[in-house]
Design an enzyme around this catalytic site. Sequence first.
Site, PDB file in Angstrom:
ATOM      1  N   ARG A   1      31.739  -7.499  -7.333  1.00 11.68           N
ATOM      2  CA  ARG A   1      32.461  -8.486  -6.528  1.00 11.68           C
ATOM      3  C   ARG A   1      32.173  -9.893  -7.045  1.00 11.68           C
ATOM      4  NH1 ARG A   1      32.309  -9.121   0.074  1.00 11.68           N
ATOM      5  NH2 ARG A   1      30.059  -9.346  -0.265  1.00 11.68           N
TER       6      ARG A   1
ATOM      7  N   ASP B   1      24.143 -12.181   5.745  1.00 12.58           N
ATOM      8  CA  ASP B   1      24.559 -12.767   4.478  1.00 12.58           C
ATOM      9  C   ASP B   1      25.380 -14.009   4.777  1.00 12.58           C
ATOM     10  OD1 ASP B   1      27.095 -11.884   5.219  1.00 12.58           O
ATOM     11  OD2 ASP B   1      27.260 -10.395   3.630  1.00 12.58           O
TER      12      ASP B   1
END
Length: 548
Positions: free
Chosen positions: A178, A466
């Site tokens: 990603r 996150d």
Amino acid sequence: MTTPTAPPTTPTTLTQQGPAIEITGPLRERYDEILTAEAIAFLTELHHRFGHRRHDRLADRMRRRFEIGNGHDPQFRDDTAHIRADENWRVAGAGPGLEDRRVEITGPTDPKMTINALNSGARVWLADQEDATSPTWKNVIEGQLSLRDAIRGELSFTSPQGKEYRVTAERTPTIVMRPRGWHLTEKHIRFIDRTGRPMAASGSLVDFGLYFFHNAQALIDAGRGPYFYIAKLESADEAKLWDDIFTFAEEYAGIPHGTIRATVLIETLPAAFEMEEILYELRDHCAGLNAGRWDYIFSIIKTYRGRGARFVLPDRSEVTMTVPFMRAYTELLVKTCHKRGAFAIGGMSAFIPNRRDPEVTQRALEKVAADKKREAGDGFDGTWVAHPDLIPAAQAEFDAVLGERPNQVDRQRDDVQVRAEDLLDLQIGRPITARGVRDNVSVAIRYLEAWLQGLGAVAIDNLMEDAATAEISRSQVWQWIHQDRLTEEGDRITVEYVEGLIAEVLAEAPRREGDRFDDAAAIFREVALQEEFPAFLTLGAYNRYLDA
């Protein structure tokens, strides 16, 4: 891979003619293996051909945000109705190694986490250079080195305590990398266009370009391929940009068209209204869509932050996957994917086990199992976990539904009918509590402190945090202040009220030499307490606070 045809440059020297790339970050040990002249030439071509279109798409985002802020709710597009009505087209679907994605593990790309992911037993590893990675120069380049070595079976790691880590699993997960989102830059690499104008490089193009250039052929030779998760898209036009980049990269490398496979995270509200169009624009390269739940909640708060009380959400813990707008979003995603032969991948459960506390671990396993049971029953083909200990619980729920089948793409959800107003039904009927406000302040500051230390995925209060979850925390605080909200206990949520909570959090923080709590609190004030609302907390923090 064929020899690059673009004129090579050295990492630290500009050519006098044409566009060029300049590396401004320090060149540490082995960085020259990633920042080769040939790889720099490829990055130069990517920025020259596609950099201006990136800026155009970012400008589109600003216009769309302005329109919604002024009362124009998103709708399913009339001008692309013919795409949705055409029953004949399908996406490319799974590439080699992506046929069974029932459990995917996510995590950053440092050597230790890379080895743990490859030994985890998951079917897929999301190698994350985005929300789970703090984008220090060290993490960006050494993450690329970890991936390069892992793909070639050469990765090992020795901890400061002398413990050695190696990949021992006979079957390792398929890697899906990603890159960073379109909005992020890489401040240690500059692109100089044909006019001589310097600008920060695109984080997306840097992450994608370096990984693809060094690993595409090795992945193909290993029976898999160059696969990507695409983050934070807001429109089919942005998907078209990625598709053109993929096509160019394949031509540049001399590999067949369609070798690249992408899974798009539907994690912004505008993208939820263009799922089918996104699949269409990426159809030659698309494997599926993912329900990026945490960024999706953040996107809704950000998009409707100034639109009044009916768009105000309660405590973050109350915004579950079963509330109306989240059910509509996920069910529409499954229906859309399976209609077009694409995989539907479920989202991340934030709960994580605590090996020192059996009760916490048991609660985490129960909550994860319930979440994955719902996803498998809804028709998802796979799901995410953030910790290896959660893989058995998640896999059991998907095994119970899939059996020996690798996926359930053939399961159509014709029973699902989602209207625009369903995606915007934010009424939950739960209060904002003093505990909820304090938790948001505490989580955001503690996460930001870790992020400034180079950690992008952090266990806080038995949840995996996150950048996306930190965004929810700070955006809720901003909205509660500006919408003049009261807590259930009767306290008005004001800047002064939140400043008091910041003081409490800093007083309780485990202060140590070299900590970044004061900087973290300063960032939080900038993104949660100011009149203006920064689109992403990482933008200013990256440029002003994050070390190389």
